[in-house]
Design a protein around this motif. Structure first.
Motif, PDB file in Angstrom:
ATOM      1  N   TRP A 131       0.834  -1.206   0.000  1.00  0.00           N
ATOM      2  CA  TRP A 131       0.000   0.000   0.000  1.00  0.00           C
ATOM      3  C   TRP A 131       0.866   1.253   0.000  1.00  0.00           C
ATOM      4  O   TRP A 131       0.590   2.203  -0.724  1.00  0.00           O
ATOM      5  N   LEU A 132       1.907   1.271   0.839  1.00  0.00           N
ATOM      6  CA  LEU A 132       2.778   2.450   0.908  1.00  0.00           C
ATOM      7  C   LEU A 132       3.476   2.694  -0.423  1.00  0.00           C
ATOM      8  O   LEU A 132       3.654   3.843  -0.845  1.00  0.00           O
ATOM      9  N   THR A 133       3.886   1.611  -1.096  1.00  0.00           N
ATOM     10  CA  THR A 133       4.527   1.762  -2.398  1.00  0.00           C
ATOM     11  C   THR A 133       3.561   2.348  -3.412  1.00  0.00           C
ATOM     12  O   THR A 133       3.915   3.241  -4.194  1.00  0.00           O
ATOM     13  N   ILE A 134       2.314   1.842  -3.413  1.00  0.00           N
ATOM     14  CA  ILE A 134       1.304   2.376  -4.328  1.00  0.00           C
ATOM     15  C   ILE A 134       1.058   3.855  -4.040  1.00  0.00           C
ATOM     16  O   ILE A 134       0.969   4.684  -4.955  1.00  0.00           O
ATOM     17  N   PHE A 135       0.959   4.200  -2.752  1.00  0.00           N
ATOM     18  CA  PHE A 135       0.656   5.572  -2.359  1.00  0.00           C
ATOM     19  C   PHE A 135       1.772   6.546  -2.735  1.00  0.00           C
ATOM     20  O   PHE A 135       1.510   7.652  -3.199  1.00  0.00           O
ATOM     21  N   THR A 136       3.015   6.146  -2.513  1.00  0.00           N
ATOM     22  CA  THR A 136       4.102   7.122  -2.555  1.00  0.00           C
ATOM     23  C   THR A 136       5.040   7.014  -3.745  1.00  0.00           C
ATOM     24  O   THR A 136       5.821   7.946  -3.971  1.00  0.00           O
ATOM     25  N   SER A 137       4.996   5.922  -4.504  1.00  0.00           N
ATOM     26  CA  SER A 137       5.987   5.733  -5.558  1.00  0.00           C
ATOM     27  C   SER A 137       5.515   6.153  -6.942  1.00  0.00           C
ATOM     28  O   SER A 137       6.336   6.404  -7.824  1.00  0.00           O
ATOM     29  N   PHE A 138       4.208   6.230  -7.155  1.00  0.00           N
ATOM     30  CA  PHE A 138       3.726   6.485  -8.510  1.00  0.00           C
ATOM     31  C   PHE A 138       2.661   7.578  -8.572  1.00  0.00           C
ATOM     32  O   PHE A 138       1.975   7.696  -9.575  1.00  0.00           O
ATOM     33  N   SER A 139       2.522   8.345  -7.506  1.00  0.00           N
ATOM     34  CA  SER A 139       1.516   9.405  -7.529  1.00  0.00           C
ATOM     35  C   SER A 139       1.859  10.472  -6.497  1.00  0.00           C
ATOM     36  O   SER A 139       2.416  10.178  -5.435  1.00  0.00           O
ATOM     37  N   LEU A 140       1.510  11.715  -6.833  1.00  0.00           N
ATOM     38  CA  LEU A 140       1.638  12.826  -5.894  1.00  0.00           C
ATOM     39  C   LEU A 140       0.321  13.106  -5.176  1.00  0.00           C
ATOM     40  O   LEU A 140       0.206  14.081  -4.436  1.00  0.00           O
ATOM     41  N   MET A 141      -0.658  12.238  -5.383  1.00  0.00           N
ATOM     42  CA  MET A 141      -1.974  12.461  -4.799  1.00  0.00           C
ATOM     43  C   MET A 141      -1.940  12.609  -3.278  1.00  0.00           C
ATOM     44  O   MET A 141      -2.619  13.491  -2.728  1.00  0.00           O
ATOM     45  N   PRO A 142      -1.187  11.778  -2.523  1.00  0.00           N
ATOM     46  CA  PRO A 142      -1.164  11.984  -1.068  1.00  0.00           C
ATOM     47  C   PRO A 142      -0.677  13.373  -0.670  1.00  0.00           C
ATOM     48  O   PRO A 142      -1.198  13.977   0.274  1.00  0.00           O
ATOM     49  N   LEU A 143       0.347  13.900  -1.366  1.00  0.00           N
ATOM     50  CA  LEU A 143       0.826  15.242  -1.060  1.00  0.00           C
ATOM     51  C   LEU A 143      -0.229  16.297  -1.401  1.00  0.00           C
ATOM     52  O   LEU A 143      -0.402  17.282  -0.675  1.00  0.00           O
ATOM     53  N   ARG A 144      -0.937  16.083  -2.504  1.00  0.00           N
ATOM     54  CA  ARG A 144      -1.986  17.030  -2.870  1.00  0.00           C
ATOM     55  C   ARG A 144      -3.134  16.977  -1.872  1.00  0.00           C
ATOM     56  O   ARG A 144      -3.721  18.011  -1.520  1.00  0.00           O
ATOM     57  N   LEU A 145      -3.458  15.775  -1.401  1.00  0.00           N
ATOM     58  CA  LEU A 145      -4.492  15.653  -0.382  1.00  0.00           C
ATOM     59  C   LEU A 145      -4.062  16.333   0.915  1.00  0.00           C
ATOM     60  O   LEU A 145      -4.876  16.955   1.606  1.00  0.00           O
ATOM     61  N   ALA A 146      -2.767  16.198   1.246  1.00  0.00           N
ATOM     62  CA  ALA A 146      -2.255  16.873   2.446  1.00  0.00           C
ATOM     63  C   ALA A 146      -2.393  18.384   2.309  1.00  0.00           C
ATOM     64  O   ALA A 146      -2.757  19.087   3.262  1.00  0.00           O
ATOM     65  N   THR A 147      -2.119  18.907   1.114  1.00  0.00           N
ATOM     66  CA  THR A 147      -2.271  20.341   0.875  1.00  0.00           C
ATOM     67  C   THR A 147      -3.726  20.777   1.023  1.00  0.00           C
ATOM     68  O   THR A 147      -4.037  21.787   1.681  1.00  0.00           O
ATOM     69  N   LEU A 148      -4.637  19.999   0.425  1.00  0.00           N
ATOM     70  CA  LEU A 148      -6.060  20.333   0.519  1.00  0.00           C
ATOM     71  C   LEU A 148      -6.555  20.252   1.962  1.00  0.00           C
ATOM     72  O   LEU A 148      -7.347  21.090   2.411  1.00  0.00           O
ATOM     73  N   LEU A 149      -6.068  19.243   2.695  1.00  0.00           N
ATOM     74  CA  LEU A 149      -6.469  19.117   4.095  1.00  0.00           C
ATOM     75  C   LEU A 149      -5.955  20.296   4.910  1.00  0.00           C
ATOM     76  O   LEU A 149      -6.660  20.820   5.785  1.00  0.00           O
ATOM     77  N   GLY A 150      -4.718  20.727   4.627  1.00  0.00           N
ATOM     78  CA  GLY A 150      -4.172  21.881   5.328  1.00  0.00           C
ATOM     79  C   GLY A 150      -4.976  23.146   5.059  1.00  0.00           C
ATOM     80  O   GLY A 150      -5.260  23.934   5.974  1.00  0.00           O
ATOM     81  N   VAL A 151      -5.378  23.336   3.797  1.00  0.00           N
ATOM     82  CA  VAL A 151      -6.203  24.500   3.455  1.00  0.00           C
ATOM     83  C   VAL A 151      -7.555  24.428   4.164  1.00  0.00           C
ATOM     84  O   VAL A 151      -8.048  25.431   4.712  1.00  0.00           O
ATOM     85  N   ALA A 152      -8.160  23.232   4.182  1.00  0.00           N
ATOM     86  CA  ALA A 152      -9.461  23.069   4.841  1.00  0.00           C
ATOM     87  C   ALA A 152      -9.359  23.372   6.325  1.00  0.00           C
ATOM     88  O   ALA A 152     -10.226  24.048   6.903  1.00  0.00           O
ATOM     89  N   LEU A 153      -8.288  22.875   6.974  1.00  0.00           N
ATOM     90  CA  LEU A 153      -8.116  23.144   8.401  1.00  0.00           C
ATOM     91  C   LEU A 153      -7.878  24.627   8.674  1.00  0.00           C
ATOM     92  O   LEU A 153      -8.342  25.167   9.684  1.00  0.00           O
TER      93      LEU A 153
END
Length: 332
Positions: free
Chosen positions: A218-240
């Motif tokens: 799961w970690l490899t899928i999340f972090t090796s082939f997509s920037l989506m987790p970082l983009r989600l972190a950015t969106l979550l930071g903006v929402a907070l």
């Protein structure tokens, strides 16, 4: 490709397979694809005598095969990429070593890919014979991969797949320490399909996949082939941040209307716990990316080949006689 190269290559990673290799080789030797073919076995650092048993079985059969040994256990996806690098076939089918993927179904995948012209054909199991928790974990990993890699939802990303040789070898160019086969294939081609196949029950031993390996996948899928987790972190930071501004505005309004208020301990502790946990989560996501970048830049090896053994020559007109050849060390 050279005219002497085979039409079909089967790539089979091995791990703790001493009890099943004899039956596996017997089933493979009984196949009649009707074309020049080969089998590439990759022993991924098995702690048992898998390599010894495989050599013994191959010496007693006419199966054209290559046995590659990793110096240690690197992982299934690393072993498959090693097989891709040494497979010479126009099509490459990789299947498991436990006979849950029937070798006869491998020929159906190959024939379907050749007929349809697809670059990748996944085996879609009619009925999976894995444990319930394994099916649940695989389903989550598949949904994650479909979401992050923008893959079609209509088929299951199984490890039983047929890949055009040119696509397999292009995917194998990847040398990073965290490979994910389906992610690599999706970056090379979109000509992907599936075929219903049988999935047999395991006859010997038990699955080498456990919860720890699934989490790593799961970690490899999340972090090796997509920037989506970082983009989600950015969106979550903006929402907070917006939530924080809204709360600040509400407090200012309360102060203007009612004067000074004594804040409650429960609301303070709840806010600290919530925001502290979210900040830790976001820092963890960033740390996972940074750690993987560090290990990649520092040269962590994807795999290392201890030895290679060639058994029999591939039956092609004009092919060179490689019977009994042995090579130690890393292949060129």
């Amino acid at each position: 490709m050279s005219p002497a190269d085979p039409e079909l290559s089967l790539v089979i990673p091995l791990y703790r397979s001493a009890g099943s290799v004899a039956a596996l080789v017997q089933r493979l030797a009984a196949l009649e694809p009707g074309v020049a073919w080969e089998v590439v076995f990759v022993d991924d650092g098995s702690p048992d005598d898998t390599a010894v048993q495989m050599r013994s079985a191959l010496q007693r059969t006419p199966l054209p095969a290559l046995l590659i040994r990793h110096s240690r256990n690197f992982g299934e996806h690393q072993a498959v990429l090693t097989g891709y690098r040494h497979a010479r076939g126009r099509y490459v089918v990789n299947l498991d070593d436990d006979l849950q993927n029937p070798p006869e179904e491998a020929l159906r995948l190959w024939q379907h890919a050749r007929t349809t012209g697809l670059d990748v054909v996944y085996g879609d199991y009619r009925q999976k014979r894995h444990a319930g928790w394994r099916n649940l974990g695989s389903s989550f990993a598949n949904r994650t991969a479909h979401w992050l890699l923008d893959l079609p939802e209509r088929f299951y990303l199984s490890s039983f797949r047929c890949v055009a040789g040119v696509i397999a070898r292009q995917a194998a160019v990847y040398a990073g320490p965290y490979p994910y086969i389906d992610g690599l294939l999706s970056q090379v081609t979109q000509a992907i399909g599936s075929l219903d196949v049988h999935h047999d029950s395991r006859a010997v031993g038990e699955s080498n996949y456990n919860l720890r390996r699934l989490i790593r996948l799961w970690l490899t899928i999340f972090t090796s082939f997509s920037l989506m987790p970082l983009r989600l972190a950015t969106l979550l930071g903006v929402a907070l941040a917006l939530v924080g501004l809204a709360v600040l505005a509400w407090l200012l309004l309360e102060f203007l209307l009612h004067g000074t208020l004594v804040p409650g301990w429960l609301s303070v502790i709840s806010a600290i716990t919530l925001f502290g946990g979210l900040q830790s989560l976001l820092i963890g996501v960033l740390g996972e990316y940074l750690g993987r970048i560090f290990l990649t830049v520092s040269g962590k090896p994807q795999s290392f080949i201890r030895s290679m053994d060639r058994f029999r020559a591939v039956e092609c007109p004009g092919a060179l006689d490689r019977t009994g050849g042995r090579h130690d060390g890393v292949a060129p």
